[in-house]
Design a protein around this motif. Structure first.
Motif: not given
Length: 403
Positions: A81-84, A119-128, A163-164
């Motif tokens: 369910a964007s953005p998650l 969009p246009g900002l920082w993106d984050f990802a977490v993996r366990a 991110g930029p």
């Protein structure tokens, strides 16, 4: 740490798990079609359950020759369910084998991926992730003559942020990996492996252009630290060490036809004990996916890996792995593939080992619910240690039922 055969290393490092596909059959790939797995809706998640049963036959002097039946349940749960986006994967390999401790050998994998795209900002990802495997019988640090292969527990957590920064793109990655080796047994007497248990932490910072062009140059700096449960090993040397790596390269993106990345750099490992020299050397990595036509995909990967070991009698190794894999969708529901792999490993002791792998596989999905696959691999290992040189052949026949 431990040296792995090329088959295991490919599963861990290649962009496409070439060896896994070669032994078990290529998954169907490409655009959506009437044979795709549907899944089941459960609240806000879509569940994709499946179970595989494989007959595996192997012979030769590498690994454990013989026949086995492997039962592999799997469950993938996706919340998108964007953005998650949240993806949870649970899988296991259950092998009914008579051993001195149990009638089942179980390998397990579990992972959770959480991604937040702004969009246009920082993106984050977490993996366990958590993995349970048996210790490789080709691991040179294994105690000799154990009654059975002890389990190895690996727990990994990775956090990334991109991110930029001005007109550039900055990527930050932090990885934490815990490796725990269970004690073995020799004639029923416990064999301690506590010296090997460790925690690895590594941070990476990658600076690149904004990615608007097809070619994206980048530079990356990494710093890592390996901390052992026992700071002083049984050989009286300090075990911990740090690692520094600097590399630069360029990424290319003209999807869906060709994507790739190539980089080169230098890595240095710094032991805590002044009496040890540690590993150092140049690194080279490249990966690409080429699809000249939609039914065809060719992937290539090469990577330099350092396996540092604090023991002065081992010292670790540096290895370069190469793999090439091609798949073709013969029909909408049939995919054939082939794999070629090669690796060279330079040991700190001065020895050199080389290994090679050839594989072929085919997967046929007659309905949306069933997939049948077959694969064969031939593997070779050449070493200055005559007890390790050998070859093996493996065949796998797999039936998968999915919903």
């Amino acid at each position: 740490m431990a040296r792995l055969p090329v088959l295991a290393l490919l599963m861990a490092t290649c962009a496409v798990p070439a060896a896994a596909q070669a032994i078990g059959g290529a998954p169907l790939r490409g655009t959506a079609n009437s044979h795709d797995q549907l899944g089941m809706v459960a609240g806000r998640f879509t569940l994709y359950p499946a179970i595989e049963i494989s007959g595996r036959f192997s012979g030769g002097t590498i690994g454990s020759p013989g026949a086995s039946i492997v039962l592999s349940p799997e469950l993938v749960a996706i919340h998108d369910a964007s953005p998650l986006t949240v993806t949870t994967t649970l899988s296991a390999d259950i092998v009914p084998v008579a051993t001195t401790r149990t009638s089942l050998v179980v390998g397990a994998d579990a992972s959770v991926d959480v991604r937040l795209d702004l969009p246009g900002l920082w993106d984050f990802a977490v993996r366990a992730a958590y993995g349970l495997t048996g210790q490789s019988n080709l691991d040179p640090l294994n105690p000799v003559g154990l009654d059975f292969a002890p389990d190895v527990h690996t727990t990994t957590a990775t956090v990334t942020a991109t991110g930029p920064v001005g007109g550039l793109a900055l990527g930050l990655t932090l990885e934490v990996r815990r490796t725990f080796y269970e004690d073995g047994e020799l004639g029923g007497v416990p064999v301690d492996q506590g010296d090997r248990n460790n925690l690895f932490l590594e941070g990476r910072a990658r600076l690149a252009t904004d990615g608007a062009a097809r070619f994206t140059p980048f530079v990356e700096l990494a710093y890592g630290r390996r901390i052992f449960d026992r700071p002083i090993g049984t050989d009286t040397f300090e075990q911990g060490f740090a690692a520094v790596e600097l590399r630069g390269g360029v990424a290319y993106d003209s999807a869906p036809v060709l994507t790739g990345e190539v980089s080169a750099g230098y890595r240095r490992e710094l032991p805590d004990d002044a009496a040890l020299t540690g590993l150092r050397g140049f690194t080279f990595a490249a990966s690409s996916t080429w699809s000249p036509r939609e039914p065809v995909a060719i992937t290539f990967a090469t990577q330099t890996t350092f396996a540092g070991d604090p023991s002065p009698t081992a010292g670790g190794s540096v290895r370069q792995d190469w793999s090439l894999r091609g798949t073709i969708a013969v029909r909408e529901n049939t995919v054939a593939g082939a794999t070629v792999a090669w690796s060279t490993e330079w040991l700190a002791t001065g020895d050199v080992e080389r290994s090679a792998l050839l594989g072929a596989d085919v997967a046929w999905q007659p309905t949306r619910w069933i997939r049948l696959s077959a694969g064969v691999t031939q593997q070779w290992l050449w070493s200055t240690d005559p007890t390790r040189t050998g070859s093996s052949t493996a065949i796998a026949l797999t039936a998968r039922v999915q919903r």
